[in-house]
Every structure is written in C-alpha cells, then in structure tokens.
Design an enzyme around this catalytic site. Structure first.
Site, PDB file in Angstrom:
ATOM      1  N   HIS A  92      43.151  36.703  29.630  1.00 31.07           N
ATOM      2  CA  HIS A  92      43.733  35.833  30.735  1.00 31.07           C
ATOM      3  C   HIS A  92      43.037  36.497  32.215  1.00 31.07           C
ATOM      4  CE1 HIS A  92      46.959  34.553  28.106  1.00 31.07           C
ATOM      5  NE2 HIS A  92      47.324  35.594  27.769  1.00 31.07           N
ATOM      6  N   HIS A 117      44.143  44.014  38.353  1.00 30.43           N
ATOM      7  CA  HIS A 117      43.501  42.999  37.754  1.00 30.43           C
ATOM      8  C   HIS A 117      43.137  42.071  38.709  1.00 30.43           C
ATOM      9  CE1 HIS A 117      47.591  41.915  37.558  1.00 30.43           C
ATOM     10  NE2 HIS A 117      47.186  40.757  37.903  1.00 30.43           N
ATOM     11  N   HIS A 119      42.254  37.571  40.042  1.00 27.75           N
ATOM     12  CA  HIS A 119      42.656  35.763  39.830  1.00 27.75           C
ATOM     13  C   HIS A 119      41.764  35.278  40.561  1.00 27.75           C
ATOM     14  CE1 HIS A 119      46.662  36.552  37.920  1.00 27.75           C
ATOM     15  NE2 HIS A 119      46.682  37.770  38.794  1.00 27.75           N
ATOM     16  N   HIS A 136      45.497  42.139  42.091  1.00 29.17           N
ATOM     17  CA  HIS A 136      46.704  42.960  41.948  1.00 29.17           C
ATOM     18  C   HIS A 136      46.817  44.327  41.601  1.00 29.17           C
ATOM     19  CE1 HIS A 136      48.355  38.333  41.766  1.00 29.17           C
ATOM     20  NE2 HIS A 136      48.231  38.641  42.823  1.00 29.17           N
ATOM     21  N   THR A 205      53.391  36.618  37.786  1.00 27.06           N
ATOM     22  CA  THR A 205      52.487  35.349  38.120  1.00 27.06           C
ATOM     23  C   THR A 205      52.315  34.714  36.654  1.00 27.06           C
ATOM     24  OG1 THR A 205      50.432  36.158  38.578  1.00 27.06           O
ATOM     25  CG2 THR A 205      52.134  35.506  40.262  1.00 27.06           C
ATOM     26  N   THR A 206      52.557  35.631  35.694  1.00 27.20           N
ATOM     27  CA  THR A 206      52.167  35.094  34.170  1.00 27.20           C
ATOM     28  C   THR A 206      53.372  35.181  33.461  1.00 27.20           C
ATOM     29  OG1 THR A 206      51.749  37.338  33.802  1.00 27.20           O
ATOM     30  CG2 THR A 206      49.699  35.975  34.300  1.00 27.20           C
TER      31      THR A 206
HETATM   32 ZN    ZN Z   1      48.096  38.939  38.781  1.00 22.02          ZN
END
Ligand code: ZN
Length: 256
Positions: A92, A117, A119, A136, A205-206
């Site tokens: 992801h 991680h 995005h 993040h 957010t996941t």
């Molecule tokens: Zn994140």
C-alpha cells in the site's frame, strides 16, 4: 471396520485444509483493500465488518484544511534521534521502521515513534490543494494505545534533500521484496525548521479507519528534488484516501 490409522490421516487432512483456509482468509483480509476499483476507498466500509468506521465514522481522516481557528497551542516536543532503519514495500506504501527510542511529547503525553510512510499525492489538502507527497510519522501512546501522527507535506524544490536520501535511494519497487537497509537516519533532519501546525482529532486513513488519531499536520512543507518525488511515484501514485467531512470537529492552527 474403519481403520484408526485412516481416521487419523483424515483428521490431519481436515486440519491442513482448515489451516490453509485460515491463512488464505488472513491474507485476503490484508490484501483486499486498495485505492481504485471495487476495493477502492468508497467501498472500504463494505469490505469487512471490521472496516465499518470507514463508511460510518464521524471523525475520519484525511480532511481538507481550511478555516482553522487560530490559537496559541502548545509546542510539539520532538525527541528524535539517529536511527537505523528498514525500508519495505507493504503493498500500500513504502514504510520505514525505526529503532525504539524516538518520540514526541504532546500535551504532557509521550508518544513513541513506530514508523513513517508516504502517500502520493498528499492526503490532507490545504484550501483544496494537494501537495505531491505527504509523510506520516506514526507515534503511539504506550498506555492508551492512541496514536499521534505528524503529517508533513513534501513539495518539489531545486536540489536533492540529503536528509531523505537514505530512504529515497533504497525504495523497494515491489511488495514483498526483502526489506532494504537504509543508511542510519537523523530523524530530526527530516523535519522542517518551523514546526507550527494544524491539529484535529481523526482516524487512520487506511482500513480499519479507527478513530484514535491526534493529527498534527505541520503547516510548513519540506522540499525534495523532483527526482526524489518521481522515485516514489514510479512505485505508488494514487495511494491517498479522498478527504472526509470535518463535521462537528474542531480544526485548530497554532499561531506560533
Ligand atoms: Zn499514512
């Protein structure tokens, strides 16, 4: 008469089938969600009862940052040190795990840094505008299990950001590839000099979209070279959940 030996074999076979089914089910749970098609963000809440908050929650993330109330807020105290790190592609995003020992202190609570991680594009937007990337930094309060996530928008500048080279020179292109060892990182060097921020109470957010996150979004971006951003978007481009309604929540901006 039934041979006990065959009956044992049959039992073992059933056991293997059950374990295989359990394993496949676990893998399916983990891999089923994504960012497009019928496993995309608008369907997360329907994929599993465990993901219900993704559809039904009232404090979801990310959000569009606008009309924040300006207040003199407490500083985020960063206690970041040098850290070895492992970089891996989890299917992801690219995630970097760090050594224990780094933390933030916010409102008197210590949150330990677990990982960071990325995005692309950014998940939070400012007045409707996304940045090319968002990082993040995920921290956890060991007592309550609640999270504090520091978000930073990353924009394109002129030259390579040397502080980030240890990560961006070692991005694993494919999920499941062996994790890469980056050079030791100075975690504090990944942050902007100015650390005023926006804050609100929100969610992962996941999936499972748990509403356990104190969001601390720094209001100054960090610059990376366009090539560094391109190195990430060659692997993941579009791993951002759309913004969610603010609803009745407070959105505050530090006046510092
Ligand atoms: Zn994140």
């Amino acid at each position: 008469m039934k041979s006990p030996r065959y009956s044992n074999l049959f039992g073992m076979l059933l056991c293997v089938i059950a374990l295989t089914a359990l394993l496949l089910n676990t893998l399916a749970d983990d891999l089923h969600w994504g960012y497009s098609g019928d496993a995309g963000p608008e369907y997360w809440g329907a994929l599993s009862p465990d993901y219900a908050l993704c559809a039904d929650g009232s404090a979801q993330s990310p959000i569009d940052i606008r009309d924040a109330s300006v207040l003199d807020l407490v500083d985020i105290e960063f206690r970041y040190s040098e850290s070895a790190n492992t970089i891996f592609n989890n299917g992801h995003t690219i995630q970097v795990n760090v050594d224990p020992g780094s933390a933030i202190v916010y409102n008197g609570i210590r949150y330990d840094l677990l990982q960071f991680h990325f995005h692309a594009p950014s998940e939070h937007t400012i007045d409707g505008m996304p940045a090319p990337l968002e990082i993040h930094f995920v921290h956890q309060d060991a007592n309550s299990g609640n999270l504090a996530v520091v978000g930073i928008l990353l924009t394109a500048g002129e030259s390579d950001n040397a502080a980030y080279a240890g990560v961006f020179d070692h991005l694993p292109a494919h999920a499941g590839e062996p994790e890469a060892k980056g050079e030791p990182l100075s975690l504090a060097a990944l942050l902007p000099q100015a650390r005023s921020y926006y804050t609100y109470q929100g969610s992962l957010t996941t999936p499972p979209c748990s509403e356990i996150v104190r969001w601390l979004l720094l209001d100054k971006p960090v610059e990376l070279a366009a090539q560094q951003i391109a190195a990430f978007t060659a692997i993941y481009d579009g791993n951002a959940r759309p913004t969610q309604p603010l609803g009745a929540r407070d959105l505050l901006q530090d006046s510092a």
